[in-house]
Design a protein around this motif. Sequence first.
Motif, mmCIF file in Angstrom:
data_model
loop_
_atom_site.group_PDB
_atom_site.id
_atom_site.type_symbol
_atom_site.label_atom_id
_atom_site.label_comp_id
_atom_site.label_asym_id
_atom_site.label_seq_id
_atom_site.Cartn_x
_atom_site.Cartn_y
_atom_site.Cartn_z
ATOM 1 N N ILE A 150 -29.780 48.953 16.519
ATOM 2 C CA ILE A 150 -30.926 48.789 15.632
ATOM 3 C C ILE A 150 -31.993 48.054 16.437
ATOM 4 O O ILE A 150 -31.773 46.939 16.890
ATOM 5 C CB ILE A 150 -30.573 47.972 14.376
ATOM 6 C CG1 ILE A 150 -29.554 48.723 13.539
ATOM 7 C CG2 ILE A 150 -31.818 47.678 13.565
ATOM 8 C CD1 ILE A 150 -29.091 47.972 12.323
ATOM 9 N N ASP A 151 -33.101 48.676 16.622
ATOM 10 C CA ASP A 151 -34.197 48.077 17.369
ATOM 11 C C ASP A 151 -35.126 47.383 16.378
ATOM 12 O O ASP A 151 -35.634 47.998 15.445
ATOM 13 C CB ASP A 151 -34.955 49.169 18.133
ATOM 14 C CG ASP A 151 -36.007 48.594 19.058
ATOM 15 O OD1 ASP A 151 -36.039 47.371 19.230
ATOM 16 O OD2 ASP A 151 -36.774 49.389 19.605
ATOM 17 N N TRP A 152 -35.331 46.081 16.566
ATOM 18 C CA TRP A 152 -36.143 45.308 15.611
ATOM 19 C C TRP A 152 -37.579 45.793 15.561
ATOM 20 O O TRP A 152 -38.256 45.657 14.530
ATOM 21 C CB TRP A 152 -36.074 43.826 15.931
ATOM 22 C CG TRP A 152 -34.735 43.261 15.572
ATOM 23 C CD1 TRP A 152 -33.747 42.898 16.422
ATOM 24 C CD2 TRP A 152 -34.213 43.051 14.256
ATOM 25 N NE1 TRP A 152 -32.643 42.475 15.724
ATOM 26 C CE2 TRP A 152 -32.915 42.550 14.398
ATOM 27 C CE3 TRP A 152 -34.721 43.242 12.977
ATOM 28 C CZ2 TRP A 152 -32.110 42.233 13.305
ATOM 29 C CZ3 TRP A 152 -33.921 42.928 11.884
ATOM 30 C CH2 TRP A 152 -32.641 42.424 12.064
ATOM 31 N N SER A 172 -41.767 48.229 12.143
ATOM 32 C CA SER A 172 -42.667 49.373 11.927
ATOM 33 C C SER A 172 -42.416 50.023 10.568
ATOM 34 O O SER A 172 -43.362 50.339 9.843
ATOM 35 C CB SER A 172 -42.484 50.413 13.025
ATOM 36 O OG SER A 172 -42.787 49.866 14.280
ATOM 37 N N ILE A 173 -41.160 50.206 10.225
ATOM 38 C CA ILE A 173 -40.825 50.800 8.928
ATOM 39 C C ILE A 173 -41.271 49.889 7.795
ATOM 40 O O ILE A 173 -41.825 50.354 6.793
ATOM 41 C CB ILE A 173 -39.317 51.104 8.863
ATOM 42 C CG1 ILE A 173 -38.973 52.226 9.842
ATOM 43 C CG2 ILE A 173 -38.895 51.474 7.452
ATOM 44 C CD1 ILE A 173 -37.495 52.413 10.064
ATOM 45 N N ALA A 174 -41.047 48.584 7.935
ATOM 46 C CA ALA A 174 -41.468 47.641 6.900
ATOM 47 C C ALA A 174 -42.985 47.645 6.739
ATOM 48 O O ALA A 174 -43.504 47.611 5.613
ATOM 49 C CB ALA A 174 -40.971 46.240 7.240
ATOM 50 N N THR A 175 -43.708 47.708 7.849
ATOM 51 C CA THR A 175 -45.166 47.749 7.794
ATOM 52 C C THR A 175 -45.659 49.004 7.086
ATOM 53 O O THR A 175 -46.576 48.946 6.253
ATOM 54 C CB THR A 175 -45.749 47.684 9.215
ATOM 55 O OG1 THR A 175 -45.296 46.474 9.847
ATOM 56 C CG2 THR A 175 -47.255 47.702 9.197
ATOM 57 N N LEU A 176 -45.055 50.137 7.412
ATOM 58 C CA LEU A 176 -45.427 51.380 6.739
ATOM 59 C C LEU A 176 -45.128 51.319 5.241
ATOM 60 O O LEU A 176 -45.933 51.774 4.421
ATOM 61 C CB LEU A 176 -44.702 52.561 7.374
ATOM 62 C CG LEU A 176 -45.184 52.976 8.756
ATOM 63 C CD1 LEU A 176 -44.254 54.016 9.357
ATOM 64 C CD2 LEU A 176 -46.599 53.498 8.693
ATOM 65 N N ALA A 177 -43.988 50.755 4.876
ATOM 66 C CA ALA A 177 -43.628 50.658 3.458
ATOM 67 C C ALA A 177 -44.592 49.758 2.699
ATOM 68 O O ALA A 177 -45.030 50.091 1.589
ATOM 69 C CB ALA A 177 -42.199 50.143 3.324
ATOM 70 N N ILE A 178 -44.961 48.636 3.287
ATOM 71 C CA ILE A 178 -45.907 47.727 2.636
ATOM 72 C C ILE A 178 -47.286 48.374 2.532
ATOM 73 O O ILE A 178 -47.954 48.285 1.501
ATOM 74 C CB ILE A 178 -45.975 46.384 3.391
ATOM 75 C CG1 ILE A 178 -44.651 45.643 3.222
ATOM 76 C CG2 ILE A 178 -47.134 45.531 2.894
ATOM 77 C CD1 ILE A 178 -44.493 44.470 4.145
ATOM 78 N N GLY A 179 -47.709 49.050 3.583
ATOM 79 C CA GLY A 179 -49.002 49.737 3.557
ATOM 80 C C GLY A 179 -49.035 50.842 2.519
ATOM 81 O O GLY A 179 -50.027 50.995 1.793
ATOM 82 N N TYR A 180 -47.956 51.602 2.412
ATOM 83 C CA TYR A 180 -47.887 52.674 1.421
ATOM 84 C C TYR A 180 -47.907 52.094 0.005
ATOM 85 O O TYR A 180 -48.597 52.613 -0.876
ATOM 86 C CB TYR A 180 -46.632 53.518 1.629
ATOM 87 C CG TYR A 180 -46.502 54.633 0.624
ATOM 88 C CD1 TYR A 180 -47.305 55.761 0.703
ATOM 89 C CD2 TYR A 180 -45.593 54.542 -0.420
ATOM 90 C CE1 TYR A 180 -47.197 56.789 -0.219
ATOM 91 C CE2 TYR A 180 -45.474 55.559 -1.353
ATOM 92 C CZ TYR A 180 -46.281 56.681 -1.248
ATOM 93 O OH TYR A 180 -46.179 57.678 -2.172
ATOM 94 N N GLY A 181 -47.165 51.019 -0.200
ATOM 95 C CA GLY A 181 -47.163 50.368 -1.508
ATOM 96 C C GLY A 181 -48.531 49.831 -1.877
ATOM 97 O O GLY A 181 -48.971 49.944 -3.032
ATOM 98 N N ALA A 182 -49.232 49.250 -0.904
ATOM 99 C CA ALA A 182 -50.583 48.746 -1.155
ATOM 100 C C ALA A 182 -51.533 49.893 -1.483
ATOM 101 O O ALA A 182 -52.382 49.782 -2.382
ATOM 102 C CB ALA A 182 -51.088 47.972 0.057
#
Length: 71
Positions: free
Chosen positions: A11-13, A18-28
């Motif tokens: 698992i590469d941090w 990156s996935i967390a950033t995309l999820a937060i951006g999509y939610g926003a």
Amino acid sequence: MAAIIQPFGYIDWDNIWSIATLAIGYGAYQKHTEGKLDRQLAGSVAAGIGAFVVADYFGSKWLLENKYPPK
């Protein structure tokens, strides 16, 4: 960045962030299109992320100093 060995490989941090950033951006974006995005929600999310980052920093620092010291 360091990787952790897991049963399914590494698992590469960087990928997790990156996935967390995309999820937060999509939610926003979704909240913005619904008209529900305000300063209180954005501030709460930012505070939650900040709390996680601080806990991660001090937790990692403690682990590196106490549990896995340099040889």
